[in-house]
Write a protein that holds these residues in place. Structure first.
Motif, mmCIF file in Angstrom:
data_model
loop_
_atom_site.group_PDB
_atom_site.id
_atom_site.type_symbol
_atom_site.label_atom_id
_atom_site.label_comp_id
_atom_site.label_asym_id
_atom_site.label_seq_id
_atom_site.Cartn_x
_atom_site.Cartn_y
_atom_site.Cartn_z
ATOM 1 N N UNK A 247 1.168 -1.122 -0.349
ATOM 2 C CA UNK A 247 -0.326 0.232 0.051
ATOM 3 C C UNK A 247 1.063 1.451 0.019
ATOM 4 N N UNK A 248 2.115 1.128 0.476
ATOM 5 C CA UNK A 248 2.977 2.216 0.298
ATOM 6 C C UNK A 248 3.618 2.780 -1.143
ATOM 7 N N UNK A 249 3.343 1.390 -1.988
ATOM 8 C CA UNK A 249 4.539 1.633 -2.595
ATOM 9 C C UNK A 249 4.355 2.563 -3.683
ATOM 10 N N UNK A 250 5.352 3.699 -4.369
ATOM 11 C CA UNK A 250 4.930 4.656 -4.884
ATOM 12 C C UNK A 250 4.891 4.418 -6.495
ATOM 13 N N UNK A 251 4.722 4.115 -8.349
ATOM 14 C CA UNK A 251 4.711 4.322 -9.345
ATOM 15 C C UNK A 251 4.303 3.581 -10.368
ATOM 16 N N UNK A 255 0.983 3.234 -6.025
ATOM 17 C CA UNK A 255 0.760 4.659 -6.096
ATOM 18 C C UNK A 255 1.014 6.242 -6.963
ATOM 19 N N UNK A 256 -0.246 6.554 -7.431
ATOM 20 C CA UNK A 256 0.180 8.004 -8.655
ATOM 21 C C UNK A 256 0.148 9.515 -7.439
ATOM 22 N N UNK A 257 0.756 10.216 -7.227
ATOM 23 C CA UNK A 257 1.219 10.932 -5.746
ATOM 24 C C UNK A 257 1.291 12.194 -6.410
ATOM 25 N N UNK A 264 12.782 11.503 -1.973
ATOM 26 C CA UNK A 264 13.220 10.030 -1.683
ATOM 27 C C UNK A 264 14.644 9.403 -1.569
ATOM 28 N N UNK A 265 14.804 8.703 -0.328
ATOM 29 C CA UNK A 265 15.814 8.542 0.195
ATOM 30 C C UNK A 265 16.303 6.915 -0.247
ATOM 31 N N UNK A 266 17.392 7.412 -0.657
ATOM 32 C CA UNK A 266 18.197 6.057 -1.396
ATOM 33 C C UNK A 266 16.916 5.684 -2.868
ATOM 34 N N UNK A 267 16.817 5.878 -3.232
ATOM 35 C CA UNK A 267 15.808 5.440 -4.496
ATOM 36 C C UNK A 267 16.533 6.249 -5.828
ATOM 37 N N UNK A 273 9.152 4.284 -11.168
ATOM 38 C CA UNK A 273 8.951 5.124 -10.011
ATOM 39 C C UNK A 273 8.586 6.312 -9.840
ATOM 40 N N UNK A 274 9.908 7.217 -11.108
ATOM 41 C CA UNK A 274 9.145 8.034 -11.782
ATOM 42 C C UNK A 274 7.696 9.045 -12.124
#
Ligand SMILES: Cc1cc2nc3c(=O)[nH]c(=O)nc-3n(C[C@H](O)[C@H](O)[C@H](O)COP(=O)(O)OP(=O)(O)OC[C@H]3O[C@@H](n4cnc5c(N)ncnc54)[C@H](O)[C@@H]3O)c2cc1C
Ligand SMILES: Cc1cc2nc3c(=O)[nH]c(=O)nc-3n(C[C@H](O)[C@H](O)[C@H](O)COP(=O)(O)OP(=O)(O)OC[C@H]3O[C@@H](n4cnc5c(N)ncnc54)[C@H](O)[C@@H]3O)c2cc1C
Lengths: 320, 251
Positions: A247-251, A255-257, A264-267, A273-274
């Motif tokens: 549920x926390x995944x972005x991409x 999710x699109x946020x 972004x830490x260590x991404x 992902x972008x």
């Protein structure tokens, strides 16, 4: 008229409901007709009177079969309302459920669908919208060739409406068909998080594989997120490793946020992902590799080890 | 029982897309089968491997180049394919009507559709097909089991996830987590070349006209500040916090 479906969670209005109302208001000024907001669910009196502060007409459709958001009963209620009120446009939030039932409503009304839109305009009586495509790499302008239309509106883009009305609340029966009940909901698992929901967060702190481990999230990401009252995001690499819930995944597949600040830490900044975050207002990257692609889309960056920089950043924002 | 998987071919995620005054230029771009569609093909294969007596059909609506993606699905293990070939970019609602008419003709009972298309960023196709057929659907599906005449699934909801049961026939839209799609093996790629690929035109399905028109497409190029803050960890962090607070007025 313009029909708005106001989302709520157990009777409390979601922010998306107020965003839809402001989108509907500006659309109604160009397209003509009043705005009517519909609430679907059970025990809606609290949400209905809250909603009436923002719009002149509220229709509350209460039925046990609407307790869960299910596409088929929602579709029946919304198409009936749209036909009866002769809606020119039906506005739905582009949430997971909204994207789903809005497509059914468009099909049943045989209407054009403008999906996940970020702006709306009217030219020569036809509705024109902007939306993203190609994994959010492209912005396209689309025209609907007929009325009525169904529009799903991307969350967190439109301003929230102001509480300047004292509207009326009408109750309506749901009038469902037997087949509307054929999908049965069993167990529900809420995405466990004591934090602000990702799609509503104004600040998001996301950890990538560079955070190192699940403990790295507890030690580095969570304290910074807490100091900023931020939501927590994760990359797919992190979710696949089991460090954080899906549920926390972005991409692309998460999710699109588009928050005010995305940290972004260590991404590394993979395209998949972008595509989920490149519309954020301000992007901050902390990565030990100066050549990481994430820096290309970042407004502010620090080339460094998250284990050193993140605790220092937490101290620095706490003492602002 | 017949199972249909709807297939799209999309630009590879890493592909560099260019915008021209008339729209997106896809010349020279590498295309692949949409990753979300692969989940559907894989799930249909697993149902058969689990003992279900079924014929697996790939169904696509799009330009000639889609053939490659269709062949990929055949190489994964689908039995045959139907390709409605057109260069017209029809909107998802109109596409859904066309696809639904073929699904009905074939008498399929289960249809897999990718949860979100990687070219149009659209999640409408699956639910719209279900509506056109008068079937139930499950969207964003991460787990699926079949029990005689019904399906038991887990799917993503607004608040997290929930389990659903729904009767067949039904449409399932896929989501990451449903399975790990297999790679086609070389012998299967060779075999796929001999599998049936039936071609249709839009005229065969009533020459529908679209409900929307794309006026303009632009690459998103919001310029970023690209400021790299220098100094040791403590100094850089302090300066970053100051910039976010004073310059960006964001925290
Ligand atoms: C915010 C932003 C988003 C862009 N999005 C895309 C895009 O989606 N597709 C594309 O082909 N070009 C994208 N570009 C690149 C843009 O179209 C120009 O081509 C680029 O700015 C100039 O190219 P360059 O090789 O000279 O610069 P470079 O600095 O080499 O280009 C930026 C690099 O990062 C990649 N990139 C940057 N931002 C993104 C993003 N948000 N999503 C995906 N990749 C990105 C580009 O593909 C490229 O490899 C984006 C540029 C910016 C500033
Ligand atoms: C169909 C498909 C869909 C996908 N969907 C998604 C999606 O929705 N979301 C998503 O995120 N990905 C998605 N991916 C995966 C994506 O391609 C990348 O693999 C993933 O985003 C990489 O995650 P990451 O940045 O955490 O890991 P990596 O790419 O491994 O990057 C880790 C980064 O951390 C840095 N680092 C390491 N140690 C430190 C340290 N101590 N301090 C500072 N920096 C450090 C490294 O320099 C590196 O840049 C998808 C892929 C496919 C094929």
């Amino acid at each position: 008229m313009i029909l708005v479906i106001a989302e709520h969670s157990n009777g409390s209005l979601k922010k998306s409901a107020l965003e839809l109302l402001s989108a509907a208001k500006s659309l109604s000024e160009k397209l003509g007709g009043e705005v009517v907001a519909a609430l679907l669910g059970q025990d809606l009196s609290g949400a209905a009177s809250e909603l009436a502060k923002y719009v002149n007409k509220v229709i509350a459709v209460e039925d046990a079969a609407l307790a869960d958001v299910r596409a088929e009963p929602y579709t029946t209620v919304l198409t009936n309302l749209a036909k009866e009120l002769e809606a020119k446009a039906v506005l739905v939030s582009a949430s997971k459920s909204g994207l789903s039932y809005s497509a059914r409503v468009a099909m049943r009304l045989d209407a054009p669908l403008l999906e996940d839109v970020t702006s709306l305009d009217v030219e020569g009586g036809q509705v024109i919208a902007s939306r993203f495509s190609y994994l959010a790499r492209v912005t396209e302008t689309v025209k609907a060739l007929a009325l009525p239309i169904v529009i799903s509106v991307k969350p967190n883009i439109f301003p929230v409406a102001e509480a300047s009305a004292s509207g009326t609340v009408d109750k309506k029966a749901a009038d469902l068909a037997a087949s509307d009940d054929r999908v049965k909901v069993g167990e529900k698992a809420a995405a466990k998080t004591g934090r602000v929901a990702l799609d509503e967060a104004d600040i998001i702190v996301t950890g990538g594989r560079g955070v190192g481990s699940a403990e790295g999230f507890t030690k580095l990401v969570e304290p910074l997120a807490d100091a900023l009252s931020a939501g927590i995001g994760a990359t797919r690499a992190v979710v696949d490793a089991g460090w954080r819930p899906y549920s926390e995944q972005v991409g692309q597949t998460g999710k699109t946020v588009a928050p005010g600040v995305y940290i972004a830490l260590g991404v590394s900044g993979a395209v998949q992902h972008l595509s989920g975050m490149n519309r954020s207002k301000i992007i901050v990257a902390i990565n030990k590799d100066a050549d990481a692609p994430i820096f290309k889309v970042a407004d502010y960056g620090i080339v460094g080890d998250v284990n050193e920089v993140v605790p220092a950043l937490k101290e620095a924002v706490s003492s602002l | 029982m017949k199972i249909i998987s709807v297939i799209k071919q999309v630009p590879d995620a890493e592909a560099r897309i260019r915008a021209t005054p008339t729209g997106i230029d896809l010349d020279g771009v590498t295309f692949v089968i949409d990753g979300m569609d692969e989940y559907g093909v894989e799930q249909s294969l697993r149902l058969r491997e689990g003992g279900l007596d079924t014929e697996l059909i790939s169904l696509a609506l799009g330009p000639k180049r889609f053939e490659e993606a269709i062949r990929t699905s055949l190489a994964m293990g689908s039995d045959r394919a139907i390709h409605i070939e057109t260069d017209e970019a029809l909107d998802p609602i109109t596409q859904a009507k066309v696809l639904a008419s073929i699904i009905q003709e074939e008498g399929a009972e289960l249809v897999f559709v990718g949860g979100k298309e990687a070219d149009w960023d659209s999640a409408a196709l699956g639910p719209a097909i279900a509506e056109a057929l008068g079937w139930p659907h499950s969207d964003w599906t991460t787990r699926l089991e079949i029990n005689d005449t019904s399906l038991s699934v887990t799917h993503d909801s607004d608040e997290g996830s929930e389990t659903l049961t729904l009767p067949l026939p039904a449409v399932i839209t896929t989501q990451q987590g449903l399975n790990e799609p297999r790679y086609p093996t070389l012998p299967n790629i060779m075999k796929a070349k001999r599998k049936e690929l039936k071609k249709l035109t839009l005229a065969d399905v009533g020459s529908p006209s679209g409900k929307t028109q794309v006026l303009k497409q632009e690459i998103q190029t919001k310029s970023r500040l690209n400021k790299v803050v220098q100094g040791d960890a403590a100094d850089a962090a302090k300066e970053l916090a100051r910039l976010l607070h004073e310059e960006a007025k964001a925290i």
